[in-house]
Design a protein around this motif. Sequence first.
Motif, mmCIF file in Angstrom:
data_model
loop_
_atom_site.group_PDB
_atom_site.id
_atom_site.type_symbol
_atom_site.label_atom_id
_atom_site.label_comp_id
_atom_site.label_asym_id
_atom_site.label_seq_id
_atom_site.Cartn_x
_atom_site.Cartn_y
_atom_site.Cartn_z
ATOM 1 N N ALA A 1 41.382 41.476 41.826
ATOM 2 C CA ALA A 1 40.866 40.726 42.967
ATOM 3 C C ALA A 1 39.701 41.418 43.666
ATOM 4 N N ALA A 2 39.656 42.748 43.653
ATOM 5 C CA ALA A 2 38.597 43.463 44.387
ATOM 6 C C ALA A 2 37.190 43.074 43.916
ATOM 7 N N PRO A 3 36.902 43.057 42.604
ATOM 8 C CA PRO A 3 35.568 42.625 42.181
ATOM 9 C C PRO A 3 35.263 41.178 42.560
ATOM 10 N N GLN A 4 36.289 40.334 42.559
ATOM 11 C CA GLN A 4 36.084 38.937 42.914
ATOM 12 C C GLN A 4 35.773 38.786 44.400
ATOM 13 N N LEU A 5 36.429 39.567 45.235
ATOM 14 C CA LEU A 5 36.126 39.546 46.664
ATOM 15 C C LEU A 5 34.660 39.901 46.896
ATOM 16 N N THR B 1 45.853 51.226 48.885
ATOM 17 C CA THR B 1 45.729 50.970 47.444
ATOM 18 C C THR B 1 44.599 49.993 47.155
ATOM 19 N N PHE B 2 44.531 48.929 47.940
ATOM 20 C CA PHE B 2 43.479 47.944 47.686
ATOM 21 C C PHE B 2 42.101 48.545 47.944
ATOM 22 N N THR B 3 41.966 49.365 48.976
ATOM 23 C CA THR B 3 40.661 49.974 49.265
ATOM 24 C C THR B 3 40.229 50.900 48.147
ATOM 25 N N GLU B 4 41.157 51.607 47.541
ATOM 26 C CA GLU B 4 40.825 52.441 46.383
ATOM 27 C C GLU B 4 40.255 51.585 45.254
ATOM 28 N N LEU C 1 33.104 48.529 43.861
ATOM 29 C CA LEU C 1 31.761 48.762 44.393
ATOM 30 C C LEU C 1 30.968 49.707 43.491
ATOM 31 N N ASP C 2 31.638 50.698 42.908
ATOM 32 C CA ASP C 2 30.968 51.587 41.949
ATOM 33 C C ASP C 2 30.396 50.770 40.790
ATOM 34 N N ALA C 3 31.217 49.845 40.279
ATOM 35 C CA ALA C 3 30.759 48.999 39.169
ATOM 36 C C ALA C 3 29.615 48.090 39.609
ATOM 37 N N ALA C 4 29.690 47.573 40.837
ATOM 38 C CA ALA C 4 28.616 46.712 41.343
ATOM 39 C C ALA C 4 27.311 47.489 41.473
#
Length: 293
Positions: free
Chosen positions: A178-182, A222-225, A231-234
């Motif tokens: 979900a993090a990349p999708q957010l 955990t989600f922030t990690e 964000l690194d990938a972005a």
Amino acid sequence: MARDRMNREEFYEQASRLDEAALRKALWTLYWRGNASVQERIEAQLEPEHSGRRRKQEQQLPQPDDVLREVRDFVALARSGSYLHGDRRVSPKERSRWRMTFRRLAKDAQTALQADDVDTAASALELMIDLATETRELDLFRSQDPVQAAGFVVSEAAGVLWSRYQHHHGFRGFAERAAPQLIRWESPHGWTRYGFGSVAEKEDTLATVMSGLLVIPDHWVTFTECYLAALDAAAAADEAATKRHWRSREAIRADRADSLAAWHELLKERLQDTEGVALMDRLAAHRALAGSE
């Protein structure tokens, strides 16, 4: 090395030492902490009739493979301009009824999430949300406001997807997906072009949707990690994007920071005075973000 398991006789001998309350507690722990497959097996033992109804419902669900195939074709045709300019692959009738096709595929993708093949259905819904976010700036259909015309509420669809991720993959599996999708989908002003109408009234920020899924302090950490990893990938993708895009890297990162500003405010509030406060230092200086936000 795999752990040796007890055989049936050994297991029964150990279990016979537990009273009824202890057995219930052990079963509850296994049910609560197990993945979706384990939970469904326990439910089948506890309520056989419910299991039979579930199997019947699954037989009536749209097949994830079929839905994904249709969605891929629809998205590819839309992105190629076939629904806007027309070509042999899309008939004039289909070009005029694109909103009904969009609505049907979005509904099928969300319904198919209830089948066992969650990831295939999730890929279909992810593509539909990607397409909806693209229509804010790109003319892919003959419509002044495609998201409004299709009646597609992005925040509701994202909430359905993320809830299913969490149920099926556990919390970390959900967070990693979900993090990349957010990052990719968040839009503080919604996904319709003009910001008003029946769809806009139902929309919510993805920051709000996500906050409803992070129910304990450890979830936020955990989600922030996972969010920082996304964000690194972005940031790495920005390097390649600016080589083939007219926008500068700084502009891309400033827009991203602006879109995610409300989410970052939530993180600041939730991580303050916790073990996750150090994560905010990494976020504040992250190379995927730029600008005052």
